[in-house]
Design a protein around this motif. Sequence first.
Motif, PDB file in Angstrom:
ATOM      1  N   ASP B 265       0.874  -1.184   0.000  1.00 50.45           N
ATOM      2  CA  ASP B 265       0.000   0.000   0.000  1.00 50.45           C
ATOM      3  C   ASP B 265       0.909   1.231   0.000  1.00 50.45           C
ATOM      4  N   ARG B 266       1.093   1.818  -1.162  1.00 49.26           N
ATOM      5  CA  ARG B 266       2.067   2.905  -1.317  1.00 49.26           C
ATOM      6  C   ARG B 266       1.689   4.141  -0.497  1.00 49.26           C
ATOM      7  N   SER B 267       0.401   4.319  -0.255  1.00 48.87           N
ATOM      8  CA  SER B 267      -0.035   5.540   0.463  1.00 48.87           C
ATOM      9  C   SER B 267       0.451   5.559   1.911  1.00 48.87           C
ATOM     10  N   SER B 268       0.730   4.371   2.475  1.00 49.37           N
ATOM     11  CA  SER B 268       1.103   4.336   3.890  1.00 49.37           C
ATOM     12  C   SER B 268       2.612   4.291   4.129  1.00 49.37           C
ATOM     13  N   ILE B 269       3.391   4.530   3.064  1.00 45.98           N
ATOM     14  CA  ILE B 269       4.844   4.391   3.223  1.00 45.98           C
ATOM     15  C   ILE B 269       5.450   5.707   3.736  1.00 45.98           C
ATOM     16  N   PRO B 270       6.169   5.655   4.858  1.00 44.09           N
ATOM     17  CA  PRO B 270       6.834   6.882   5.358  1.00 44.09           C
ATOM     18  C   PRO B 270       7.905   7.355   4.368  1.00 44.09           C
ATOM     19  N   ASN B 271       8.201   8.623   4.395  1.00 40.44           N
ATOM     20  CA  ASN B 271       9.149   9.207   3.431  1.00 40.44           C
ATOM     21  C   ASN B 271      10.573   8.692   3.597  1.00 40.44           C
ATOM     22  N   ASP B 272      10.938   8.324   4.832  1.00 33.43           N
ATOM     23  CA  ASP B 272      12.328   7.891   5.066  1.00 33.43           C
ATOM     24  C   ASP B 272      12.568   6.426   4.713  1.00 33.43           C
ATOM     25  N   LEU B 273      11.615   5.768   4.103  1.00 35.71           N
ATOM     26  CA  LEU B 273      11.808   4.357   3.723  1.00 35.71           C
ATOM     27  C   LEU B 273      11.837   4.193   2.206  1.00 35.71           C
ATOM     28  N   ASP B 274      12.738   3.292   1.760  1.00 32.35           N
ATOM     29  CA  ASP B 274      12.786   2.949   0.327  1.00 32.35           C
ATOM     30  C   ASP B 274      12.050   1.635   0.121  1.00 32.35           C
ATOM     31  N   ILE B 275      11.257   1.606  -0.923  1.00 29.76           N
ATOM     32  CA  ILE B 275      10.520   0.372  -1.219  1.00 29.76           C
ATOM     33  C   ILE B 275      10.972  -0.165  -2.570  1.00 29.76           C
ATOM     34  N   ASN B 276      11.332  -1.421  -2.607  1.00 25.52           N
ATOM     35  CA  ASN B 276      11.725  -2.057  -3.875  1.00 25.52           C
ATOM     36  C   ASN B 276      10.975  -3.369  -4.036  1.00 25.52           C
ATOM     37  N   ARG B 277      10.690  -3.672  -5.289  1.00 25.94           N
ATOM     38  CA  ARG B 277      10.097  -4.974  -5.572  1.00 25.94           C
ATOM     39  C   ARG B 277      11.189  -6.034  -5.417  1.00 25.94           C
ATOM     40  N   MET B 278      10.818  -7.211  -4.974  1.00 24.22           N
ATOM     41  CA  MET B 278      11.794  -8.303  -4.878  1.00 24.22           C
ATOM     42  C   MET B 278      11.749  -9.100  -6.175  1.00 24.22           C
ATOM     43  N   ASP B 279      12.936  -9.470  -6.679  1.00 26.06           N
ATOM     44  CA  ASP B 279      12.895 -10.374  -7.834  1.00 26.06           C
ATOM     45  C   ASP B 279      12.737 -11.809  -7.314  1.00 26.06           C
ATOM     46  N   LEU B 280      12.509 -12.718  -8.232  1.00 26.38           N
ATOM     47  CA  LEU B 280      12.198 -14.095  -7.836  1.00 26.38           C
ATOM     48  C   LEU B 280      13.335 -14.714  -7.026  1.00 26.38           C
ATOM     49  N   GLN B 281      14.568 -14.400  -7.423  1.00 28.67           N
ATOM     50  CA  GLN B 281      15.714 -14.990  -6.722  1.00 28.67           C
ATOM     51  C   GLN B 281      15.769 -14.540  -5.265  1.00 28.67           C
ATOM     52  N   LYS B 282      15.558 -13.212  -5.061  1.00 29.93           N
ATOM     53  CA  LYS B 282      15.603 -12.691  -3.681  1.00 29.93           C
ATOM     54  C   LYS B 282      14.469 -13.297  -2.872  1.00 29.93           C
ATOM     55  N   LEU B 283      13.302 -13.354  -3.507  1.00 27.20           N
ATOM     56  CA  LEU B 283      12.139 -13.918  -2.843  1.00 27.20           C
ATOM     57  C   LEU B 283      12.413 -15.374  -2.443  1.00 27.20           C
ATOM     58  N   PHE B 284      13.026 -16.101  -3.384  1.00 26.42           N
ATOM     59  CA  PHE B 284      13.352 -17.512  -3.150  1.00 26.42           C
ATOM     60  C   PHE B 284      14.317 -17.637  -1.972  1.00 26.42           C
ATOM     61  N   ILE B 285      15.349 -16.810  -1.998  1.00 31.65           N
ATOM     62  CA  ILE B 285      16.348 -16.881  -0.920  1.00 31.65           C
ATOM     63  C   ILE B 285      15.698 -16.630   0.431  1.00 31.65           C
ATOM     64  N   ARG B 286      14.860 -15.582   0.472  1.00 27.05           N
ATOM     65  CA  ARG B 286      14.214 -15.235   1.742  1.00 27.05           C
ATOM     66  C   ARG B 286      13.256 -16.322   2.213  1.00 27.05           C
ATOM     67  N   MET B 287      12.560 -16.934   1.253  1.00 25.54           N
ATOM     68  CA  MET B 287      11.558 -17.942   1.634  1.00 25.54           C
ATOM     69  C   MET B 287      12.174 -19.261   2.063  1.00 25.54           C
ATOM     70  N   THR B 288      13.405 -19.473   1.640  1.00 27.84           N
ATOM     71  CA  THR B 288      13.996 -20.787   1.935  1.00 27.84           C
ATOM     72  C   THR B 288      15.130 -20.731   2.953  1.00 27.84           C
ATOM     73  N   GLU B 289      15.453 -19.515   3.420  1.00 29.70           N
ATOM     74  CA  GLU B 289      16.610 -19.446   4.321  1.00 29.70           C
ATOM     75  C   GLU B 289      16.235 -19.849   5.744  1.00 29.70           C
ATOM     76  N   ASP B 290      17.237 -20.402   6.434  1.00 32.02           N
ATOM     77  CA  ASP B 290      17.085 -20.690   7.857  1.00 32.02           C
ATOM     78  C   ASP B 290      17.705 -19.521   8.596  1.00 32.02           C
ATOM     79  N   SER B 291      17.158 -19.143   9.752  1.00 37.81           N
ATOM     80  CA  SER B 291      17.731 -17.994  10.464  1.00 37.81           C
ATOM     81  C   SER B 291      18.941 -18.435  11.275  1.00 37.81           C
ATOM     82  N   LYS B 292      20.042 -18.697  10.553  1.00 38.74           N
ATOM     83  CA  LYS B 292      21.265 -19.120  11.242  1.00 38.74           C
ATOM     84  C   LYS B 292      22.265 -17.981  11.357  1.00 38.74           C
ATOM     85  N   GLY B 293      21.893 -16.821  10.814  1.00 37.26           N
ATOM     86  CA  GLY B 293      22.771 -15.664  10.911  1.00 37.26           C
ATOM     87  C   GLY B 293      23.890 -15.693   9.906  1.00 37.26           C
ATOM     88  N   GLY B 294      24.663 -14.571   9.839  1.00 40.49           N
ATOM     89  CA  GLY B 294      25.764 -14.472   8.886  1.00 40.49           C
ATOM     90  C   GLY B 294      27.005 -15.157   9.417  1.00 40.49           C
TER      91      GLY B 294
END
Lengths: 245, 299
Positions: B265-294
Amino acid sequence: MMKIKTALRYMLHDSSRAMIIYYGVIVAINLLSLLISRLSSNSFIFSGTDFSSLIFIFVLGIVMFSQNFLFLIQNGRSRKTLAVSSLSALAIISIVMTLLDQLIIQLFDQGSSFLIDSDFEVMVYGSIGQMDLPLNLLNSLITYLLIGITGLFLGAIYYRMTILPKILVSAGVPVFLLVILPIIDYRLSTEIFVSVLKIAGLAYLGISTWPKLDNHLIITLIRTAIVLFSALIYYISTLRTKVKA
Amino acid sequence: MVIRSKGEEKIEVINVSKNFGQVKALDNISLTFEREHIYGLLGRNGAGKTTLLNIICNRLFADSGEVLIDGEQSCENDRVQSHLYYMSEKNCYPETMTVRDAFRWSDRFYPGFDNELAMKLCDKFELNPKKKMKQLSTGYNSIFKAIVALCVDIPYILLDEPVLGLDASHRQMLYQAIIESYALKPRTFVISTHLIEEITTLLETVMIIKKGSLVTIDSTENLLKAGYAVTGKSASVDAYTTNKQIIGEDVLGGLKTAYIMGQLDRSSIPNDLDINRMDLQKLFIRMTEDSKGGINDEN
């Protein structure tokens, strides 16, 4: 049926090249022995045609399984089709080899050979030439089939094994049969080893020292039953084979 | 001849589980591949993609569950197995067989094999048809198998890592060949690959597998719409993402990026935040990662 036919055609095509090379070598050796005996005063006859064929069909059976299994699975054929078509291919190859061997033996006048008119025939029937030709050929065919199916079965179980069990089976079975069993026989004064030899002799070569089985028709029937049983064992052994990574 | 209704013409994987010793490769997975669709089967290494394809293609047996192809059991079924071609990483052709002979036998096993197209593709990819399998490099092995897959006249083509060992140029040519083949003769393609960015435009539906379970199945379009990334100061990002479905976070100094699933919802985005669409690869990485940290994290 069409699925089996294509698989069978492929297997026969695949084996035909090896057979052509094999018989090329056999004929060349026979020609050479003929030439030597003509040139020298000594008679020189190569008489190992069908024994060589036994080794050939055994190795063919082992190789046939692993290569064809992967290729047929890749081409959408089931293990059942693999088993039926490889047994059918082996049967056809055995018939062709039986006839070719007989032809070579007759052509090059190999008076004594491993299966036909052999010492073993003397053991079974008392003298050479007691068996008529059709029965003689049938017995050779059964021997080829049995050795070939043994090769197929070994190929199937070796494919499923990792290296260590392969080595254990390859070394363990001969050691058990040829060392352990004779020792047991010797120590316990039993005849286990001799019985195993008798069964193997009857199954693979048609040699029977049991008086009741000296009738060659009974022996042939028993050996046919052993072939069918071995084919069934091979069929079952292929059904759960998985493609290795 | 078996007459089938249109609804039955699909591959159905029903509650399939498979264990290798203690490792659970597939965990009660169920999914369907419809006719004339291009699917992307995505997952990390060891997620169970290849195991799933191997079970569909009768190379492995499921511990439980079943696979139906056009309504029939796929296991040990010659009839339905001849409706699919599986291009696996492993080359199952005899080492001494030439490429030309392999095409010839493919025609016997899969009647209707397009030999003319096969030779054209050989020419295009500079694959010598006289070469034997053992003489092919990893890349040309992939090319050979892909050519067979594109030339068989059957409804289901499963491609496991089809671009393995291919350079960028050959990869592009292969994607193009898949699109052309699909346009000419629509069939079901199931493509399993790690090069997600490259095939995004090819895929109609994406299936993501994680640890043997299906995480997501949706159209590529919906998936790309469904996720976005929010970047800004940690406090602002935290405030914005409250009550939102966060699928992953990156923190660098005072900056934070949160990956969110849901409608933007673009209307609710504060000015100090950047919004980007995720590509499929990023989405895939995020959906399949385990939270084991860096790798530099202490925990």
